[in-house]
Motif scaffolding. Structure first.
Motif, PDB file in Angstrom:
ATOM      1  N   ALA A 193       0.987   0.728   4.626  1.00  0.00           N
ATOM      2  CA  ALA A 193      -0.136   0.064   3.993  1.00  0.00           C
ATOM      3  C   ALA A 193       0.115  -0.819   3.117  1.00  0.00           C
ATOM      4  O   ALA A 193      -0.568  -2.079   2.924  1.00  0.00           O
ATOM      5  CB  ALA A 193      -0.650   1.351   3.072  1.00  0.00           C
ATOM      6  N   PHE A 215      -2.498  -0.734   9.116  1.00  0.00           N
ATOM      7  CA  PHE A 215      -3.567  -0.010   8.538  1.00  0.00           C
ATOM      8  C   PHE A 215      -3.804   1.441   9.263  1.00  0.00           C
ATOM      9  O   PHE A 215      -3.623   2.417   8.976  1.00  0.00           O
ATOM     10  CB  PHE A 215      -4.734  -0.516   7.935  1.00  0.00           C
ATOM     11  CG  PHE A 215      -4.441  -1.308   6.746  1.00  0.00           C
ATOM     12  CD1 PHE A 215      -3.654  -1.086   5.679  1.00  0.00           C
ATOM     13  CD2 PHE A 215      -4.959  -2.573   6.824  1.00  0.00           C
ATOM     14  CE1 PHE A 215      -3.476  -2.067   4.561  1.00  0.00           C
ATOM     15  CE2 PHE A 215      -4.910  -3.693   5.832  1.00  0.00           C
ATOM     16  CZ  PHE A 215      -4.096  -3.368   4.643  1.00  0.00           C
ATOM     17  N   SER A 225      -4.013   8.378   3.287  1.00  0.00           N
ATOM     18  CA  SER A 225      -3.613   7.212   2.680  1.00  0.00           C
ATOM     19  C   SER A 225      -4.906   6.236   2.046  1.00  0.00           C
ATOM     20  O   SER A 225      -5.697   5.555   3.148  1.00  0.00           O
ATOM     21  CB  SER A 225      -2.843   6.163   3.505  1.00  0.00           C
ATOM     22  OG  SER A 225      -2.737   5.055   3.179  1.00  0.00           O
ATOM     23  N   LYS A 227      -5.183   3.622   0.392  1.00  0.00           N
ATOM     24  CA  LYS A 227      -5.000   2.050   0.613  1.00  0.00           C
ATOM     25  C   LYS A 227      -5.344   1.606   2.014  1.00  0.00           C
ATOM     26  O   LYS A 227      -6.388   0.766   2.152  1.00  0.00           O
ATOM     27  CB  LYS A 227      -3.685   1.392   0.307  1.00  0.00           C
ATOM     28  CG  LYS A 227      -3.531   0.055   0.186  1.00  0.00           C
ATOM     29  CD  LYS A 227      -2.072  -0.455   0.059  1.00  0.00           C
ATOM     30  CE  LYS A 227      -2.002  -0.143  -1.444  1.00  0.00           C
ATOM     31  NZ  LYS A 227      -0.676  -0.628  -1.898  1.00  0.00           N
ATOM     32  N   ALA A 228      -4.865   2.533   3.097  1.00  0.00           N
ATOM     33  CA  ALA A 228      -5.047   2.144   4.514  1.00  0.00           C
ATOM     34  C   ALA A 228      -6.542   2.127   4.790  1.00  0.00           C
ATOM     35  O   ALA A 228      -7.041   1.713   5.431  1.00  0.00           O
ATOM     36  CB  ALA A 228      -4.237   2.709   5.319  1.00  0.00           C
TER      37      ALA A 228
END
Length: 365
Positions: A193, A215, A225, A227-228
Motif C-alpha cells: 500500500a 493496491f 487495508s 489505504k489500498a
C-alpha cells in the motif's frame, strides 16, 4: 543565575583595578609634610642652643616665632599650588572614576549580549542548533545511503529510508526504495500500500496501472487495508466507473472507525460524486476545496485552448481531469493536445505516454 554572579564579580574587579591607582593621593596626604618636619627640626635646634646658653630666652622665643612664620608661608604656597594644580587633577580622577563605573559594566553587558545572551542554549544559538539538526539529519540519510550502496539487499534499510525520502520531497527515490524493500523483504499488505501511494504521489494523484496492481495485491493479502481500498476506489473513479467508485468508498466508510483520519476524505469523495449521505455525515465532512481545484483546472484548460502550451502542460490538464473523474474531458484534452503539438514529435510522445498511463484507450487516434 551563576553567570550573572560571575559577571558582577568580574565587573567589580575591573572597576577596582581602574580606581585603585587613582586613589594614591589619599595615601600621600597621610605622609608627614616636609615643611612641618623642617620646622620641628628648627625648634629642636633652638631649644638645644638655649640649653647650652648660646641663646637667651628672649632670643629663643623670637627664633621660634620666626620659624613658625616661615612654616606658615611655606604651607600657604603649598595650599595655593594644590588648589591650582590638584583640583583639575581631582576632577580628572572623578571623571575617570565615573567612566570606569559606567563604561565597564555597559561594555560587559554588551559583550554578554553578543556572545552569552539568553538566546544561546548550551553555548550555541537556537538557529545554529536547528541548522546543525538539519545537517545531522542529512548526514544520517547519507550514512544510510552509503550503507545501502554497499549492502543493496538490506530490505529493512530500504523500508526505513523510503518514508524519509517522502518527507524530504524525493518522491521518485521513495518509489524506488519501497520497490527495493518489497523485492528483498517480500510482499506485505502495508508495504504494498505504501509503495502504491508513493507511485500515486509521483504521478500527481493519478493511480497508474502499476500502482493499481500494487493496491490490488495489498487487498488480496489484507482485505482491511484502508489505504489500498481508498486508492482502488479512486482508480475506479478515474476510470469513469463512478458507481463502482461510490460503492468502494461507501464500503470503506462503513467499515472504518468514526475517528479514522481518512473518514473525512472519503465522505468528501462521496459528496463530490453525488452519493447520498446522512445529515450527520454531511455536517462532519470538511471541505477540501474541490470547487477551487475545478476552477483552477478550468483556468488551465482555457489558457491552453486560447494560447497553446507545452506538452507537459497538456499532460497536466489530462491528469487533472482524470483525478477529478472527468474522463471525457481528459480524452478531449488529449485530442486537442495532439492537434496543438502535431509538429512536435517529442511532445506527442509525452501525450501518448500520459494517455496510456491514464488508460484513455478511447482517446488514442
Amino acid at each position: 543565575m551563576v553567570i550573572w554572579i560571575i559577571l558582577l564579580t568580574m565587573t567589580a574587579a575591573a572597576v577596582m583595578a581602574v580606581l585603585w591607582p587613582l586613589s594614591r593621593h589619599h595615601g600621600q596626604n597621610r605622609q608627614v609634610d616636609p615643611n612641618t618636619q623642617f620646622y620641628r627640626s628648627q625648634l629642636a635646634e633652638i631649644e638645644r642652643d638655649q640649653e647650652k646658653g648660646a641663646l637667651l630666652p628672649s632670643e629663643a622665643e623670637a627664633a621660634k616665632a620666626e620659624a613658625a612664620r616661615r612654616l606658615l608661608r611655606a604651607n600657604g604656597q603649598q595650599d595655593a599650588g594644590f588648589v591650582a594644580v590638584g583640583e583639575p587633577a581631582l576632577r580628572r580622577r572623578r571623571a575617570a572614576s565615573a567612566l570606569a563605573l559606567s563604561v565597564v559594566p555597559i561594555l560587559a553587558i554588551a559583550i554578554y549580549g553578543a556572545y552569552g545572551s539568553p538566546h544561546f542554549q548550551g553555548g550555541a544559538p537556537i538557529a545554529i542548533k536547528q541548522e546543525a539538526a538539519k545537517l545531522d539529519f542529512a548526514a544520517a540519510v547519507g550514512q544510510i545511503e552509503a550503507h545501502l550502496a554497499s549492502n543493496p539487499e538490506d530490505g529493512r534499510g530500504w523500508e526505513v529510508l523510503a518514508p524519509v525520502y517522502l518527507r524530504m520531497g524525493r518522491v521518485d527515490d521513495a518509489v524506488k526504495a519501497y520497490g527495493s524493500a518489497i523485492r528483498y523483504l517480500g510482499p506485505e499488505a502495508g508495504r504494498l500500500a505504501n509503495y502504491g501511494e508513493a507511485m500515486v504521489l509521483a504521478k500527481d494523484g493519478v493511480v497508474s496501472a502499476e500502482a493499481q496492481a500494487a493496491f490490488e495485491q495489498a487487498v488480496a493479502l489484507d482485505k482491511s487495508s484502508a489505504k489500498a481500498r481508498f486508492y482502488l476506489a479512486r482508480a475506479a473513479e478515474q476510470d469513469g466507473q463512478i458507481e463502482k467508485a461510490k460503492s468502494a468508498y461507501s464500503d470503506l466508510l462503513s467499515t472504518s472507525p468514526a475517528d479514522a483520519p481518512w473518514v473525512p476524505v472519503v465522505r468528501e469523495q462521496l459528496s463530490r460524486l453525488g452519493a447520498p449521505q446522512s445529515d450527520a455525515a454531511e455536517a462532519g465532512a470538511p471541505r477540501i476545496g474541490s470547487d477551487d481545484i475545478a476552477r483552477m483546472v478550468s483556468g488551465l484548460a482555457a489558457r491552453l485552448e486560447a494560447q497553446g502550451g507545452s506538452a507537459e502542460e497538456w499532460a497536466r490538464l489530462m491528469r487533472s481531469y482524470a483525478v477529478l473523474g472527468q474522463r471525457d474531458k481528459a480524452a478531449a484534452a488529449a485530442k486537442q493536445a495532439r492537434q496543438a503539438l502535431a509538429k512536435d514529435e517529442a511532445g506527442l510522445k509525452t501525450i501518448e505516454m500520459m494517455a496510456r498511463e491514464l488508460k484513455l484507450t478511447d482517446a488514442e487516434p
